[in-house]
Design an enzyme around this catalytic site. Structure first.
Site, PDB file in Angstrom:
ATOM      1  N   LYS A  90       9.385   3.228  41.429  1.00  0.00           N
ATOM      2  CA  LYS A  90       8.349   4.249  41.605  1.00  0.00           C
ATOM      3  C   LYS A  90       8.585   5.363  40.601  1.00  0.00           C
ATOM      4  O   LYS A  90       9.721   5.838  40.436  1.00  0.00           O
ATOM      5  CB  LYS A  90       8.414   4.802  43.032  1.00  0.00           C
ATOM      6  CG  LYS A  90       7.479   5.926  43.296  1.00  0.00           C
ATOM      7  CD  LYS A  90       6.425   5.558  44.350  1.00  0.00           C
ATOM      8  CE  LYS A  90       5.169   6.376  44.258  1.00  0.00           C
ATOM      9  NZ  LYS A  90       4.262   6.006  43.159  1.00  0.00           N
ATOM     10  N   GLN A 111      14.730   9.596  37.856  1.00  0.00           N
ATOM     11  CA  GLN A 111      13.869   9.271  39.003  1.00  0.00           C
ATOM     12  C   GLN A 111      14.637   8.474  40.076  1.00  0.00           C
ATOM     13  O   GLN A 111      14.346   8.599  41.263  1.00  0.00           O
ATOM     14  CB  GLN A 111      12.668   8.449  38.495  1.00  0.00           C
ATOM     15  CG  GLN A 111      11.492   8.401  39.446  1.00  0.00           C
ATOM     16  CD  GLN A 111      10.618   9.639  39.373  1.00  0.00           C
ATOM     17  OE1 GLN A 111      10.318  10.113  38.299  1.00  0.00           O
ATOM     18  NE2 GLN A 111      10.196  10.148  40.518  1.00  0.00           N
ATOM     19  N   LYS A 114      16.344  11.153  42.227  1.00  0.00           N
ATOM     20  CA  LYS A 114      15.342  12.001  42.885  1.00  0.00           C
ATOM     21  C   LYS A 114      14.681  11.217  44.026  1.00  0.00           C
ATOM     22  O   LYS A 114      14.544  11.720  45.136  1.00  0.00           O
ATOM     23  CB  LYS A 114      14.301  12.424  41.850  1.00  0.00           C
ATOM     24  CG  LYS A 114      13.233  13.303  42.411  1.00  0.00           C
ATOM     25  CD  LYS A 114      12.433  13.931  41.286  1.00  0.00           C
ATOM     26  CE  LYS A 114      11.506  14.975  41.854  1.00  0.00           C
ATOM     27  NZ  LYS A 114      10.967  15.847  40.838  1.00  0.00           N
ATOM     28  N   LYS A 126       9.639   4.520  35.357  1.00  0.00           N
ATOM     29  CA  LYS A 126       8.782   5.492  34.653  1.00  0.00           C
ATOM     30  C   LYS A 126       8.025   4.736  33.572  1.00  0.00           C
ATOM     31  O   LYS A 126       8.500   3.700  33.092  1.00  0.00           O
ATOM     32  CB  LYS A 126       9.656   6.583  34.005  1.00  0.00           C
ATOM     33  CG  LYS A 126       8.895   7.817  33.600  1.00  0.00           C
ATOM     34  CD  LYS A 126       8.684   8.766  34.765  1.00  0.00           C
ATOM     35  CE  LYS A 126       7.753   9.907  34.401  1.00  0.00           C
ATOM     36  NZ  LYS A 126       7.597  10.859  35.507  1.00  0.00           N
ATOM     37  N   GLY A 165       0.861   9.441  38.827  1.00  0.00           N
ATOM     38  CA  GLY A 165       0.484  10.342  37.744  1.00  0.00           C
ATOM     39  C   GLY A 165       1.690  11.056  37.161  1.00  0.00           C
ATOM     40  O   GLY A 165       2.785  11.019  37.704  1.00  0.00           O
ATOM     41  N   ASP A 166       1.492  11.680  36.019  1.00  0.00           N
ATOM     42  CA  ASP A 166       2.493  12.552  35.387  1.00  0.00           C
ATOM     43  C   ASP A 166       1.697  13.337  34.343  1.00  0.00           C
ATOM     44  O   ASP A 166       0.452  13.357  34.398  1.00  0.00           O
ATOM     45  CB  ASP A 166       3.623  11.727  34.746  1.00  0.00           C
ATOM     46  CG  ASP A 166       4.790  12.591  34.287  1.00  0.00           C
ATOM     47  OD1 ASP A 166       5.433  13.224  35.121  1.00  0.00           O
ATOM     48  OD2 ASP A 166       5.064  12.656  33.059  1.00  0.00           O
ATOM     49  N   THR A 209       3.935  19.482  46.793  1.00  0.00           N
ATOM     50  CA  THR A 209       5.093  20.002  46.059  1.00  0.00           C
ATOM     51  C   THR A 209       5.348  21.469  46.418  1.00  0.00           C
ATOM     52  O   THR A 209       6.483  21.868  46.700  1.00  0.00           O
ATOM     53  CB  THR A 209       4.912  19.802  44.543  1.00  0.00           C
ATOM     54  OG1 THR A 209       4.616  18.425  44.320  1.00  0.00           O
ATOM     55  CG2 THR A 209       6.158  20.181  43.772  1.00  0.00           C
ATOM     56  N   ASN A 240      -0.851  23.961  40.204  1.00  0.00           N
ATOM     57  CA  ASN A 240      -0.795  23.264  41.498  1.00  0.00           C
ATOM     58  C   ASN A 240       0.418  23.656  42.330  1.00  0.00           C
ATOM     59  O   ASN A 240       0.284  24.002  43.508  1.00  0.00           O
ATOM     60  CB  ASN A 240      -0.820  21.748  41.237  1.00  0.00           C
ATOM     61  CG  ASN A 240      -0.587  20.947  42.482  1.00  0.00           C
ATOM     62  OD1 ASN A 240       0.537  20.545  42.784  1.00  0.00           O
ATOM     63  ND2 ASN A 240      -1.632  20.732  43.245  1.00  0.00           N
ATOM     64  N   SER A 376       3.924  10.851  47.866  1.00  0.00           N
ATOM     65  CA  SER A 376       3.436   9.620  47.234  1.00  0.00           C
ATOM     66  C   SER A 376       3.978   8.401  47.981  1.00  0.00           C
ATOM     67  O   SER A 376       3.269   7.408  48.166  1.00  0.00           O
ATOM     68  CB  SER A 376       3.893   9.541  45.781  1.00  0.00           C
ATOM     69  OG  SER A 376       3.264  10.542  45.032  1.00  0.00           O
TER      70      SER A 376
HETATM   71  P1  NDP Z   1      -0.049  22.871  36.323  1.00  0.00           P
HETATM   72  O1  NDP Z   1      -0.435  22.377  34.982  1.00  0.00           O
HETATM   73  O2  NDP Z   1      -1.017  22.768  37.467  1.00  0.00           O
HETATM   74  O3  NDP Z   1       0.403  24.399  36.259  1.00  0.00           O
HETATM   75  C1  NDP Z   1       1.372  24.874  35.406  1.00  0.00           C
HETATM   76  C2  NDP Z   1       1.240  26.386  35.382  1.00  0.00           C
HETATM   77  O4  NDP Z   1       2.306  26.938  34.643  1.00  0.00           O
HETATM   78  C3  NDP Z   1      -0.060  26.834  34.734  1.00  0.00           C
HETATM   79  O5  NDP Z   1      -0.549  27.955  35.413  1.00  0.00           O
HETATM   80  C4  NDP Z   1       0.391  27.203  33.328  1.00  0.00           C
HETATM   81  O6  NDP Z   1      -0.404  28.198  32.695  1.00  0.00           O
HETATM   82  C5  NDP Z   1       1.743  27.770  33.628  1.00  0.00           C
HETATM   83  N1  NDP Z   1       2.591  27.776  32.443  1.00  0.00           N
HETATM   84  C6  NDP Z   1       2.717  26.832  31.499  1.00  0.00           C
HETATM   85  N2  NDP Z   1       3.566  27.227  30.553  1.00  0.00           N
HETATM   86  C7  NDP Z   1       3.987  28.452  30.925  1.00  0.00           C
HETATM   87  C8  NDP Z   1       4.869  29.394  30.361  1.00  0.00           C
HETATM   88  N3  NDP Z   1       5.507  29.126  29.218  1.00  0.00           N
HETATM   89  N4  NDP Z   1       5.070  30.583  31.007  1.00  0.00           N
HETATM   90  C9  NDP Z   1       4.420  30.852  32.171  1.00  0.00           C
HETATM   91  N5  NDP Z   1       3.557  29.985  32.744  1.00  0.00           N
HETATM   92  C10 NDP Z   1       3.357  28.817  32.123  1.00  0.00           C
HETATM   93  O7  NDP Z   1       1.307  22.115  36.660  1.00  0.00           O
HETATM   94  P2  NDP Z   1       1.991  21.889  38.067  1.00  0.00           P
HETATM   95  O8  NDP Z   1       1.857  23.111  38.892  1.00  0.00           O
HETATM   96  O9  NDP Z   1       1.558  20.590  38.602  1.00  0.00           O
HETATM   97  O10 NDP Z   1       3.510  21.692  37.603  1.00  0.00           O
HETATM   98  C11 NDP Z   1       4.352  22.782  37.357  1.00  0.00           C
HETATM   99  C12 NDP Z   1       5.765  22.254  37.193  1.00  0.00           C
HETATM  100  O11 NDP Z   1       6.150  21.549  38.367  1.00  0.00           O
HETATM  101  C13 NDP Z   1       5.997  21.265  36.038  1.00  0.00           C
HETATM  102  O12 NDP Z   1       7.312  21.458  35.577  1.00  0.00           O
HETATM  103  C14 NDP Z   1       5.897  19.916  36.738  1.00  0.00           C
HETATM  104  O13 NDP Z   1       6.605  18.918  36.019  1.00  0.00           O
HETATM  105  C15 NDP Z   1       6.577  20.244  38.048  1.00  0.00           C
HETATM  106  N6  NDP Z   1       6.277  19.336  39.152  1.00  0.00           N
HETATM  107  C16 NDP Z   1       4.996  19.182  39.590  1.00  0.00           C
HETATM  108  C17 NDP Z   1       4.730  18.341  40.651  1.00  0.00           C
HETATM  109  C18 NDP Z   1       3.358  18.224  41.219  1.00  0.00           C
HETATM  110  O14 NDP Z   1       3.216  17.535  42.237  1.00  0.00           O
HETATM  111  N7  NDP Z   1       2.352  18.877  40.676  1.00  0.00           N
HETATM  112  C19 NDP Z   1       5.806  17.534  41.291  1.00  0.00           C
HETATM  113  C20 NDP Z   1       7.136  17.834  40.801  1.00  0.00           C
HETATM  114  C21 NDP Z   1       7.329  18.684  39.747  1.00  0.00           C
HETATM  115  P3  NDP Z   1      -1.887  27.925  32.110  1.00  0.00           P
HETATM  116  O15 NDP Z   1      -2.787  28.085  33.310  1.00  0.00           O
HETATM  117  O16 NDP Z   1      -2.054  28.980  31.096  1.00  0.00           O
HETATM  118  O17 NDP Z   1      -1.882  26.531  31.534  1.00  0.00           O
END
Ligand code: NDP
Length: 444
Positions: A90, A111, A114, A126, A165-166, A209, A240, A376
């Site tokens: 997965k 992974q 985790k 992956k 997804g990723d 998350t 998110n 998931s």
């Molecule tokens: P999103 O793309 O929904 O949101 C990311 C947010 O971070 C956006 O608001 C983005 O800004 C902001 N951002 C990006 N770069 C920077 C920076 N340099 N400084 C400040 N803010 C920044 O992603 P997710 O919320 O889904 O994911 C966030 C993190 O969590 C990632 O590392 C992801 O790998 C990890 N993650 C997510 C999971 C999930 O289920 N969604 C599961 C496990 C881990 P802007 O709006 O300007 O693009």
């Protein structure tokens, strides 16, 4: 030379051209030294480390598709099936020009541990492609996804390997891939997760998350005699993970006062208004200046800076390397008690070390953001049963999983004399589970 060092030397020789993979293996094995040293004879005899650092198999394939100008384009597709000792492989599918075999192997290796931590039966894998979805039309995305799945479908299945997804692979891409799998294999099965709710997706996946991060943080606080009630929380990000972390923090009686995006950040002393934040980021897809303009007491600042605000708990939820040593020092000086990572690798190594050495309870992303992959796995369970659980049912399971994860890593750290080191605890807890299954299943 210790068994860990012997294996690291071999892995480095065999994978010299894959720096990301080598870094991941080195970091994980280093943190596992207490458990490996304590079981060196058994693990060495069974070549556990040699086996766990070599994928079960890896596929690389051509992905030809036709662009909107009628030109044939060719990308490279990957799927690495790393370890299925505790369940079907997965892991997500990353679509980004930077993707190569070393990166997919690095992500697949991480992974394994985790997924083991989630307490659910899922192995590690992956995949992805060097395809860049940016600027492509819906038709081009569909053409790519269909071609990618035409090859990938030979290697996956609901009981074999279940991609998700990723980066670059969201609901739209999962939908196109699911449709093509169904068409070729003639089988309606839970072969992918992150599906739409009308065709096998799970409730709570969107919130999982962020909610999971808060469930784990709450348990961490509780076990240190603290409650969430009345706590001030600094959150980074506005995507998110951040949005649902803020929402759950407020439901728990805490107050999240910051958020950020890639251009600036907001301090709202009255507490972030989640409905407004969602409107700005999810509906209008606008900058945070719009949020600040609508809230009388909120301040907007360009650049980075959320960690200078005084808080009890810090939750980095934006991106990698966004909490630096100087930020860690500021958090400690301001009396911050806990840092839990919602994003993947948001805290730099030196910042992590500083926080740990200064008595901040630090839980890394591998454990703290595992709510996403755990949900998931709950989607897989629902697909296997051909049932859909209610929001409350999935949410209760998620909460239970996050509380269990916290206790598993806390126990593992205590057993190996590194009490309070939740980073080591997380690696050890995941590793122990996988190794026990590998030993039980013999040489394979
Ligand atoms: P999103 O793309 O929904 O949101 C990311 C947010 O971070 C956006 O608001 C983005 O800004 C902001 N951002 C990006 N770069 C920077 C920076 N340099 N400084 C400040 N803010 C920044 O992603 P997710 O919320 O889904 O994911 C966030 C993190 O969590 C990632 O590392 C992801 O790998 C990890 N993650 C997510 C999971 C999930 O289920 N969604 C599961 C496990 C881990 P802007 O709006 O300007 O693009």
């Amino acid at each position: 030379m210790s068994y860990v060092d012997e294996v690291l030397e071999v892995v480095q020789k065999k994978n010299a051209d894959q720096p990301e993979f080598l870094q991941a293996v080195t970091e994980v094995l280093d943190s596992l030294r207490p458990v490996i040293d304590a079981n060196e004879e058994l693990y060495k005899k069974n070549a556990i480390l040699e086996r766990i650092t070599e994928p079960d198999r890896q596929f690389m394939f051509r992905v030809p598709w036709v662009d909107d100008n009628g030109q044939v384009q060719v990308n490279r597709g990957y799927r690495v099936q790393f370890n299925n000792a505790i369940g079907p492989y997965k892991g997500g599918l990353r679509l980004h020009p930077s993707v190569n075999l070393g990166i997919i192997k690095f992500l697949g290796f991480e992974q394994i541990f985790k997924n083991a931590l989630t307490t659910l039966p899922i192995g590690g894998g992956k995949g992805g492609s060097d395809f860049d979805p940016k600027g492509k039309s819906d038709r081009e995305i569909m053409a790519f996804c269909q071609s990618f799945m035409t090859e990938l479908c030979k290697y996956i299945g609901a009981d074999v390997d279940v991609p998700a997804g990723d980066i670059g692979t969201g609901a739209r891409e999962i939908g196109f891939m699911f449709g093509q799998y169904k068409r070729i294999r003639g089988s309606y099965e839970g072969v992918l997760t992150g599906k739409g709710l009308t065709y096998g997706g799970s409730l709570v996946r969107t919130e999982a998350t962020g909610y999971g991060l808060l469930y784990l943080t709450q348990e961490l606080m509780k076990c240190h005699g603290e409650s969430m009630e009345g706590k001030t929380i600094c959150v980074s990000g506005a995507g998110n993970v951040a949005i649902y972390a803020i929402q759950k923090a407020h439901q728990m009686g805490a107050k999240a006062v910051t958020c950020s995006d890639s251009t600036g950040w907001v301090y709202d002393p009255d507490g972030i208004d989640v409905a407004l934040l969602k409107e700005v980021k999810e509906v209008k897809r606008a900058r945070l200046t719009e949020y600040a303009a609508a809230r009388p007491n909120a301040q907007y600042h360009e650049g980075r800076g959320v960690w200078q605000i005084k808080c009890d708990i810090a939750l980095p939820c934006a991106t990698q390397n966004e909490l630096l040593l100087e930020d860690a020092k500021q958090l400690v000086a301001n009396g911050c008690k806990a840092v839990c990572e919602g994003a993947n690798m948001p805290t730099t190594l030196d910042a992590t070390k500083y926080l740990q050495e200064n008595g901040v309870w630090f839980v890394g992303g591998k454990a703290a953001n595992a709510g996403g992959v755990a949900t998931s796995a709950l989607e897989m369970s629902q697909n296997s049963e051909r049932l859909s659980w209610s929001f409350e049912e999935v949410d209760a399971k998620l909460q239970n999983i996050m509380v269990t994860i916290y206790h598993n890593l806390d126990d593992a750290a205590k057993r190996y004399g590194v009490e309070g080191d939740y980073v080591a605890g997380a690696n050890i807890a995941g590793f122990e589970k996988v190794v026990e299954a590998m030993l039980a299943q013999g040489v394979c």
